[in-house]
Design a protein around this motif. Structure first.
Motif, mmCIF file in Angstrom:
data_model
loop_
_atom_site.group_PDB
_atom_site.id
_atom_site.type_symbol
_atom_site.label_atom_id
_atom_site.label_comp_id
_atom_site.label_asym_id
_atom_site.label_seq_id
_atom_site.Cartn_x
_atom_site.Cartn_y
_atom_site.Cartn_z
ATOM 1 N N THR A 20 -10.145 -25.948 -4.116
ATOM 2 C CA THR A 20 -9.369 -27.115 -4.543
ATOM 3 C C THR A 20 -10.325 -28.239 -4.938
ATOM 4 N N ARG A 21 -9.992 -28.925 -6.022
ATOM 5 C CA ARG A 21 -10.848 -30.003 -6.531
ATOM 6 C C ARG A 21 -10.413 -31.346 -5.947
ATOM 7 N N ILE A 22 -10.420 -31.426 -4.633
ATOM 8 C CA ILE A 22 -10.076 -32.667 -3.949
ATOM 9 C C ILE A 22 -11.355 -33.230 -3.354
ATOM 10 N N THR A 23 -11.728 -34.429 -3.777
ATOM 11 C CA THR A 23 -12.986 -35.009 -3.340
ATOM 12 C C THR A 23 -12.973 -35.346 -1.859
ATOM 13 N N ASP A 24 -11.915 -36.017 -1.412
ATOM 14 C CA ASP A 24 -11.817 -36.485 -0.027
ATOM 15 C C ASP A 24 -10.533 -35.939 0.585
ATOM 16 N N GLN A 25 -10.602 -34.727 1.107
ATOM 17 C CA GLN A 25 -9.403 -34.077 1.621
ATOM 18 C C GLN A 25 -8.894 -34.728 2.900
ATOM 19 N N GLY A 26 -9.762 -35.440 3.604
ATOM 20 C CA GLY A 26 -9.359 -36.027 4.870
ATOM 21 C C GLY A 26 -8.617 -37.339 4.734
ATOM 22 N N CYS A 27 -8.611 -37.940 3.544
ATOM 23 C CA CYS A 27 -7.897 -39.200 3.344
ATOM 24 C C CYS A 27 -6.440 -38.889 3.054
ATOM 25 N N MET A 28 -5.544 -39.319 3.937
ATOM 26 C CA MET A 28 -4.139 -38.928 3.829
ATOM 27 C C MET A 28 -3.335 -39.830 2.896
ATOM 28 N N MET A 29 -3.894 -40.955 2.475
ATOM 29 C CA MET A 29 -3.142 -41.887 1.629
ATOM 30 C C MET A 29 -3.062 -41.332 0.210
ATOM 31 N N ARG A 30 -1.865 -40.845 -0.160
ATOM 32 C CA ARG A 30 -1.668 -40.212 -1.458
ATOM 33 C C ARG A 30 -0.257 -40.476 -1.950
ATOM 34 N N ALA A 31 -0.085 -40.363 -3.252
ATOM 35 C CA ALA A 31 1.242 -40.501 -3.858
ATOM 36 C C ALA A 31 1.663 -39.156 -4.425
ATOM 37 N N TYR A 32 2.921 -38.770 -4.151
ATOM 38 C CA TYR A 32 3.462 -37.497 -4.604
ATOM 39 C C TYR A 32 4.755 -37.739 -5.380
ATOM 40 N N SER A 33 4.969 -36.923 -6.382
ATOM 41 C CA SER A 33 6.276 -36.960 -7.041
ATOM 42 C C SER A 33 7.304 -36.279 -6.144
ATOM 43 N N ARG A 34 8.552 -36.585 -6.367
ATOM 44 C CA ARG A 34 9.606 -35.979 -5.552
ATOM 45 C C ARG A 34 9.626 -34.459 -5.731
ATOM 46 N N ARG A 35 9.328 -33.988 -6.936
ATOM 47 C CA ARG A 35 9.314 -32.539 -7.178
ATOM 48 C C ARG A 35 8.318 -31.844 -6.262
ATOM 49 N N ILE A 36 7.126 -32.421 -6.125
ATOM 50 C CA ILE A 36 6.100 -31.813 -5.273
ATOM 51 C C ILE A 36 6.549 -31.820 -3.813
ATOM 52 N N VAL A 37 7.112 -32.923 -3.355
ATOM 53 C CA VAL A 37 7.545 -33.016 -1.958
ATOM 54 C C VAL A 37 8.668 -32.018 -1.671
ATOM 55 N N GLU A 38 9.580 -31.835 -2.617
ATOM 56 C CA GLU A 38 10.651 -30.857 -2.419
ATOM 57 C C GLU A 38 10.090 -29.440 -2.344
ATOM 58 N N LEU A 39 9.084 -29.134 -3.156
ATOM 59 C CA LEU A 39 8.456 -27.812 -3.081
ATOM 60 C C LEU A 39 7.725 -27.636 -1.753
ATOM 61 N N MET A 40 7.055 -28.674 -1.294
ATOM 62 C CA MET A 40 6.364 -28.606 -0.007
ATOM 63 C C MET A 40 7.353 -28.380 1.131
ATOM 64 N N SER A 41 8.524 -28.991 1.017
ATOM 65 C CA SER A 41 9.531 -28.864 2.075
ATOM 66 C C SER A 41 10.106 -27.453 2.156
ATOM 67 N N GLN A 42 9.969 -26.694 1.086
ATOM 68 C CA GLN A 42 10.451 -25.318 1.088
ATOM 69 C C GLN A 42 9.485 -24.364 1.780
ATOM 70 N N CYS A 43 8.280 -24.832 2.067
ATOM 71 C CA CYS A 43 7.272 -23.994 2.727
ATOM 72 C C CYS A 43 7.395 -24.166 4.237
ATOM 73 N N HIS A 44 7.839 -23.144 4.900
ATOM 74 C CA HIS A 44 8.060 -23.223 6.344
ATOM 75 C C HIS A 44 6.902 -22.581 7.102
ATOM 76 N N GLU A 45 5.694 -23.018 6.794
ATOM 77 C CA GLU A 45 4.507 -22.474 7.447
ATOM 78 C C GLU A 45 4.315 -23.115 8.814
ATOM 79 N N SER A 46 3.823 -22.315 9.747
ATOM 80 C CA SER A 46 3.644 -22.831 11.104
ATOM 81 C C SER A 46 2.482 -23.811 11.190
#
Length: 327
Positions: free
Chosen positions: A152-178
Protein backbone atom coordinates in the motif's frame (compact mmCIF):
# COMPACT_ATOMS: atom_id res chain seq x y z
CA UNK A 1 -35.24 8.04 8.11
CA UNK A 2 -33.51 11.42 8.38
CA UNK A 3 -31.94 13.23 5.47
CA UNK A 4 -28.19 12.73 4.97
CA UNK A 5 -25.90 15.28 6.60
CA UNK A 6 -22.67 16.67 5.24
CA UNK A 7 -20.03 15.65 7.77
CA UNK A 8 -19.56 12.83 10.27
CA UNK A 9 -16.60 13.01 12.63
CA UNK A 10 -15.63 9.74 14.32
CA UNK A 11 -13.56 9.81 17.51
CA UNK A 12 -12.54 6.64 19.42
CA UNK A 13 -11.98 7.29 23.13
CA UNK A 14 -10.04 5.27 25.68
CA UNK A 15 -9.13 6.83 29.04
CA UNK A 16 -8.90 10.40 27.76
CA UNK A 17 -10.79 12.32 30.45
CA UNK A 18 -8.06 14.98 30.70
CA UNK A 19 -8.41 16.20 27.10
CA UNK A 20 -12.08 15.60 26.28
CA UNK A 21 -13.37 19.04 27.27
CA UNK A 22 -10.74 20.79 25.19
CA UNK A 23 -11.39 18.40 22.31
CA UNK A 24 -15.14 19.12 22.48
CA UNK A 25 -14.69 22.89 22.38
CA UNK A 26 -12.18 22.89 19.53
CA UNK A 27 -13.95 20.24 17.48
CA UNK A 28 -17.43 21.76 17.72
CA UNK A 29 -16.06 25.21 16.87
CA UNK A 30 -14.40 23.85 13.72
CA UNK A 31 -17.58 22.03 12.68
CA UNK A 32 -19.76 25.07 13.44
CA UNK A 33 -17.55 27.26 11.29
CA UNK A 34 -18.17 24.98 8.30
CA UNK A 35 -21.79 26.15 8.26
CA UNK A 36 -23.11 22.72 7.25
CA UNK A 37 -24.97 19.95 9.12
CA UNK A 38 -22.63 17.64 11.00
CA UNK A 39 -22.52 14.94 13.64
CA UNK A 40 -19.77 13.79 15.98
CA UNK A 41 -19.72 10.16 17.05
CA UNK A 42 -17.64 9.27 20.10
CA UNK A 43 -17.00 5.58 20.73
CA UNK A 44 -16.04 4.88 24.33
CA UNK A 45 -13.80 1.81 24.09
CA UNK A 46 -14.22 0.54 27.65
CA UNK A 47 -12.57 3.51 29.40
CA UNK A 48 -11.81 3.06 33.10
CA UNK A 49 -11.81 6.76 33.92
CA UNK A 50 -14.59 9.39 33.70
CA UNK A 51 -14.64 9.45 29.89
CA UNK A 52 -18.09 7.85 29.77
CA UNK A 53 -19.70 10.47 32.02
CA UNK A 54 -18.03 13.31 30.12
CA UNK A 55 -19.21 12.00 26.75
CA UNK A 56 -22.78 11.72 28.02
CA UNK A 57 -22.59 15.35 29.13
CA UNK A 58 -21.47 16.32 25.63
CA UNK A 59 -24.56 14.62 24.25
CA UNK A 60 -26.76 16.54 26.69
CA UNK A 61 -25.25 19.80 25.46
CA UNK A 62 -25.84 18.99 21.78
CA UNK A 63 -28.26 16.07 21.56
CA UNK A 64 -28.83 16.50 17.82
CA UNK A 65 -25.12 16.50 16.94
CA UNK A 66 -23.27 14.42 19.53
CA UNK A 67 -23.75 10.67 19.48
CA UNK A 68 -22.06 8.27 21.91
CA UNK A 69 -21.43 4.54 21.46
CA UNK A 70 -20.59 2.76 24.71
CA UNK A 71 -18.67 -0.51 24.42
CA UNK A 72 -19.09 -3.08 27.16
CA UNK A 73 -15.32 -3.64 27.20
CA UNK A 74 -12.08 -2.73 25.49
CA UNK A 75 -12.13 -4.00 21.89
CA UNK A 76 -9.42 -1.81 20.40
CA UNK A 77 -9.17 1.43 18.49
CA UNK A 78 -10.00 0.00 15.08
CA UNK A 79 -13.12 -1.78 16.30
CA UNK A 80 -14.24 1.46 17.96
CA UNK A 81 -13.87 3.23 14.63
CA UNK A 82 -15.68 0.50 12.71
CA UNK A 83 -18.62 0.58 15.15
CA UNK A 84 -19.05 4.29 14.39
CA UNK A 85 -18.50 3.81 10.65
CA UNK A 86 -21.41 1.37 10.58
CA UNK A 87 -23.70 4.11 11.95
CA UNK A 88 -22.54 7.34 10.29
CA UNK A 89 -24.93 9.51 8.28
CA UNK A 90 -22.49 11.94 6.67
CA UNK A 91 -21.57 12.42 3.04
CA UNK A 92 -17.91 12.64 4.08
CA UNK A 93 -16.50 10.93 7.17
CA UNK A 94 -13.46 12.11 9.07
CA UNK A 95 -11.70 10.07 11.73
CA UNK A 96 -9.32 11.51 14.32
CA UNK A 97 -7.89 10.48 17.67
CA UNK A 98 -9.12 11.96 20.93
CA UNK A 99 -5.69 12.92 22.29
CA UNK A 100 -5.56 16.23 20.33
CA UNK A 101 -2.28 15.30 18.68
CA UNK A 102 -4.36 15.41 15.49
CA UNK A 103 -5.63 19.01 15.74
CA UNK A 104 -9.32 19.38 14.84
CA UNK A 105 -8.35 22.61 13.08
CA UNK A 106 -6.88 20.47 10.28
CA UNK A 107 -10.36 19.19 9.31
CA UNK A 108 -11.03 22.03 6.80
CA UNK A 109 -7.79 21.15 5.00
CA UNK A 110 -8.93 17.54 4.60
CA UNK A 111 -12.34 18.68 3.37
CA UNK A 112 -10.77 21.11 0.91
CA UNK A 113 -8.77 18.27 -0.62
CA UNK A 114 -11.78 15.97 -0.60
CA UNK A 115 -13.83 18.54 -2.51
CA UNK A 116 -11.25 18.44 -5.29
CA UNK A 117 -12.58 15.01 -6.25
CA UNK A 118 -10.58 12.63 -4.05
CA UNK A 119 -12.48 9.89 -2.23
CA UNK A 120 -9.76 9.12 0.33
CA UNK A 121 -7.62 11.84 1.87
CA UNK A 122 -4.82 10.46 3.99
CA UNK A 123 -2.60 12.50 6.27
CA UNK A 124 1.11 12.70 7.03
CA UNK A 125 2.26 14.05 10.37
CA UNK A 126 4.50 16.93 9.36
CA UNK A 127 6.79 17.32 12.38
CA UNK A 128 6.07 14.60 14.90
CA UNK A 129 5.92 15.70 18.53
CA UNK A 130 6.58 12.25 20.01
CA UNK A 131 9.56 10.66 21.69
CA UNK A 132 12.01 9.88 18.89
CA UNK A 133 13.35 6.57 20.19
CA UNK A 134 10.16 5.20 21.75
CA UNK A 135 7.51 6.42 19.28
CA UNK A 136 8.74 8.20 16.14
CA UNK A 137 11.58 5.85 15.18
CA UNK A 138 9.68 2.57 15.81
CA UNK A 139 6.64 4.04 14.01
CA UNK A 140 8.69 5.03 10.95
CA UNK A 141 10.30 1.59 10.83
CA UNK A 142 6.90 -0.11 11.12
CA UNK A 143 5.49 2.13 8.38
CA UNK A 144 8.33 1.06 6.09
CA UNK A 145 7.82 -2.64 6.88
CA UNK A 146 4.05 -2.34 6.36
CA UNK A 147 4.50 -0.69 2.96
CA UNK A 148 6.93 -3.40 1.86
CA UNK A 149 4.68 -6.25 2.96
CA UNK A 150 1.23 -4.93 2.00
CA UNK A 151 2.21 -2.93 -1.07
CA UNK A 152 0.00 0.00 0.00
CA UNK A 153 1.27 3.47 -0.91
CA UNK A 154 0.43 5.06 2.43
CA UNK A 155 3.23 7.23 3.77
CA UNK A 156 2.08 7.43 7.40
CA UNK A 157 -0.16 4.47 8.15
CA UNK A 158 -0.22 5.20 11.87
CA UNK A 159 -1.88 8.61 11.52
CA UNK A 160 -5.61 7.97 11.92
CA UNK A 161 -6.82 11.43 10.86
CA UNK A 162 -8.29 10.81 7.40
CA UNK A 163 -11.28 11.72 5.26
CA UNK A 164 -13.36 9.02 3.56
CA UNK A 165 -16.21 9.17 1.11
CA UNK A 166 -19.44 7.55 2.21
CA UNK A 167 -19.01 4.88 -0.49
CA UNK A 168 -15.71 3.75 1.03
CA UNK A 169 -17.12 3.67 4.57
CA UNK A 170 -20.12 1.62 3.44
CA UNK A 171 -17.79 -0.89 1.76
CA UNK A 172 -15.66 -1.06 4.91
CA UNK A 173 -18.77 -1.70 6.98
CA UNK A 174 -19.53 -4.76 4.86
CA UNK A 175 -16.24 -6.37 5.93
CA UNK A 176 -16.89 -8.36 9.08
CA UNK A 177 -13.27 -9.22 9.83
CA UNK A 178 -12.33 -10.07 13.39
CA UNK A 179 -9.25 -7.83 13.14
CA UNK A 180 -8.62 -5.02 10.74
CA UNK A 181 -6.53 -1.94 10.06
CA UNK A 182 -8.83 0.94 9.15
CA UNK A 183 -6.40 3.11 7.17
CA UNK A 184 -5.29 0.26 4.90
CA UNK A 185 -8.80 -1.16 4.53
CA UNK A 186 -10.13 2.22 3.43
CA UNK A 187 -7.24 2.70 1.02
CA UNK A 188 -7.96 -0.69 -0.59
CA UNK A 189 -11.43 0.55 -1.60
CA UNK A 190 -10.35 4.01 -2.77
CA UNK A 191 -10.44 4.83 -6.48
CA UNK A 192 -8.78 8.25 -6.22
CA UNK A 193 -6.72 8.51 -3.01
CA UNK A 194 -4.34 11.28 -2.01
CA UNK A 195 -2.41 12.51 1.03
CA UNK A 196 -1.75 15.87 2.65
CA UNK A 197 0.56 17.01 5.42
CA UNK A 198 -1.07 18.04 8.69
CA UNK A 199 0.16 19.56 11.92
CA UNK A 200 1.04 17.20 14.73
CA UNK A 201 0.84 18.54 18.28
CA UNK A 202 2.52 17.28 21.42
CA UNK A 203 0.32 15.45 23.89
CA UNK A 204 -0.42 17.81 26.77
CA UNK A 205 -2.47 15.49 28.98
CA UNK A 206 -2.62 11.74 29.53
CA UNK A 207 -0.28 9.23 28.01
CA UNK A 208 0.01 7.32 24.76
CA UNK A 209 -1.80 3.98 24.54
CA UNK A 210 0.70 2.71 21.96
CA UNK A 211 4.01 1.27 23.12
CA UNK A 212 6.57 -0.62 21.06
CA UNK A 213 4.92 -3.98 21.79
CA UNK A 214 1.52 -2.73 20.65
CA UNK A 215 3.05 -1.32 17.46
CA UNK A 216 4.53 -4.75 16.73
CA UNK A 217 1.23 -6.45 17.59
CA UNK A 218 -0.75 -4.15 15.30
CA UNK A 219 1.80 -4.76 12.52
CA UNK A 220 1.34 -8.53 12.84
CA UNK A 221 -2.43 -8.03 12.64
CA UNK A 222 -1.96 -5.93 9.52
CA UNK A 223 0.27 -8.52 7.85
CA UNK A 224 -2.05 -11.43 8.49
CA UNK A 225 -5.20 -9.47 7.61
CA UNK A 226 -4.07 -7.83 4.37
CA UNK A 227 -1.15 -9.77 2.94
CA UNK A 228 0.09 -13.27 2.21
CA UNK A 229 3.66 -11.92 1.93
CA UNK A 230 4.94 -13.48 5.20
CA UNK A 231 3.90 -16.94 3.99
CA UNK A 232 5.37 -16.31 0.53
CA UNK A 233 8.66 -15.06 1.99
CA UNK A 234 8.88 -18.02 4.33
CA UNK A 235 8.11 -20.46 1.49
CA UNK A 236 10.87 -19.01 -0.71
CA UNK A 237 13.27 -18.99 2.21
CA UNK A 238 12.33 -22.59 3.02
CA UNK A 239 13.12 -23.72 -0.53
CA UNK A 240 16.42 -21.82 -0.41
CA UNK A 241 17.47 -23.38 2.91
CA UNK A 242 16.35 -26.82 1.71
CA UNK A 243 18.54 -26.47 -1.38
CA UNK A 244 21.55 -25.50 0.72
CA UNK A 245 20.84 -28.39 3.08
CA UNK A 246 20.73 -30.80 0.13
CA UNK A 247 24.07 -29.52 -1.14
CA UNK A 248 25.53 -29.90 2.35
CA UNK A 249 24.34 -33.52 2.53
CA UNK A 250 25.96 -34.27 -0.83
CA UNK A 251 29.17 -32.57 0.28
CA UNK A 252 29.34 -34.56 3.54
CA UNK A 253 28.58 -37.81 1.70
CA UNK A 254 31.44 -37.19 -0.72
CA UNK A 255 33.80 -36.42 2.16
CA UNK A 256 32.71 -39.64 3.86
CA UNK A 257 33.46 -41.64 0.71
CA UNK A 258 36.80 -40.04 -0.21
CA UNK A 259 38.27 -38.99 3.14
CA UNK A 260 36.70 -41.45 5.54
CA UNK A 261 34.99 -40.97 8.89
CA UNK A 262 35.77 -37.72 10.76
CA UNK A 263 34.30 -35.82 13.70
CA UNK A 264 35.72 -32.31 13.15
CA UNK A 265 32.40 -31.03 11.72
CA UNK A 266 30.12 -32.30 14.50
CA UNK A 267 29.62 -28.91 16.10
CA UNK A 268 29.08 -27.30 12.71
CA UNK A 269 26.32 -29.81 12.04
CA UNK A 270 24.80 -29.02 15.44
CA UNK A 271 24.82 -25.32 14.62
CA UNK A 272 23.16 -25.97 11.25
CA UNK A 273 20.58 -28.25 12.88
CA UNK A 274 19.75 -25.64 15.52
CA UNK A 275 19.40 -22.98 12.84
CA UNK A 276 17.01 -25.10 10.80
CA UNK A 277 14.98 -25.93 13.90
CA UNK A 278 14.66 -22.21 14.74
CA UNK A 279 13.56 -21.51 11.15
CA UNK A 280 10.92 -24.25 11.42
CA UNK A 281 9.65 -22.82 14.72
CA UNK A 282 9.42 -19.33 13.19
CA UNK A 283 7.47 -20.78 10.26
CA UNK A 284 5.07 -22.52 12.62
CA UNK A 285 4.56 -19.20 14.38
CA UNK A 286 3.72 -17.42 11.12
CA UNK A 287 1.29 -20.14 10.10
CA UNK A 288 -0.19 -20.03 13.59
CA UNK A 289 -0.97 -16.32 13.15
CA UNK A 290 -2.93 -17.05 9.98
CA UNK A 291 -4.67 -20.08 11.48
CA UNK A 292 -5.60 -17.97 14.51
CA UNK A 293 -7.27 -15.44 12.19
CA UNK A 294 -9.17 -18.25 10.47
CA UNK A 295 -10.26 -19.59 13.86
CA UNK A 296 -11.57 -16.19 14.93
CA UNK A 297 -13.57 -15.80 11.72
CA UNK A 298 -14.99 -19.33 11.86
CA UNK A 299 -16.27 -18.79 15.41
CA UNK A 300 -18.36 -15.88 14.09
CA UNK A 301 -18.34 -14.14 17.45
CA UNK A 302 -19.25 -10.43 17.60
CA UNK A 303 -16.27 -8.20 16.94
CA UNK A 304 -17.40 -5.88 19.71
CA UNK A 305 -20.24 -5.57 22.22
CA UNK A 306 -22.21 -2.35 22.56
CA UNK A 307 -23.65 -1.61 25.98
CA UNK A 308 -25.50 1.55 25.00
CA UNK A 309 -25.96 4.03 22.18
CA UNK A 310 -26.83 7.57 23.21
CA UNK A 311 -28.22 9.54 20.29
CA UNK A 312 -30.99 11.70 18.88
CA UNK A 313 -31.30 11.02 15.16
CA UNK A 314 -33.35 14.09 14.30
CA UNK A 315 -31.69 16.19 11.62
CA UNK A 316 -29.11 18.65 13.01
CA UNK A 317 -29.96 22.32 12.55
CA UNK A 318 -27.44 24.86 11.29
CA UNK A 319 -27.89 28.02 13.33
CA UNK A 320 -26.12 30.43 15.62
CA UNK A 321 -27.46 28.45 18.58
CA UNK A 322 -24.87 25.78 17.89
CA UNK A 323 -22.07 28.26 18.41
CA UNK A 324 -23.51 29.59 21.65
CA UNK A 325 -23.83 26.10 23.12
CA UNK A 326 -20.12 25.32 22.53
CA UNK A 327 -19.02 26.67 25.88
Amino acid sequence: MTAPIYLSVVVPVYNEEEVLESLYKRLTKVCDDLGKPFEIIFTNDGSKDRSSEILKEFHNRRPHQIRVIEFSGNFGQHMAIMAAFERVRGEVIINLDADLQNPPEEIPHLLEKYQQGYDYVGSIRDIRQDSFFFRSLPSKFMNWVRRMVTGTRITDQGCMMRAYSRRIVELMSQCHESSTFVTVLGYSFATNPTEIRIRHDARTEGESKYGIYKLVRVTFDLFTSFSMAPLHIFTVFGFFVSSLSGLLVVYLLLRRLFIGPEVEGVFTLFAIAFFLISVAIAGIGIMGEYIGRIYQVVRSRPRYLIREIIEDLSEPQVSSVNKRTAK
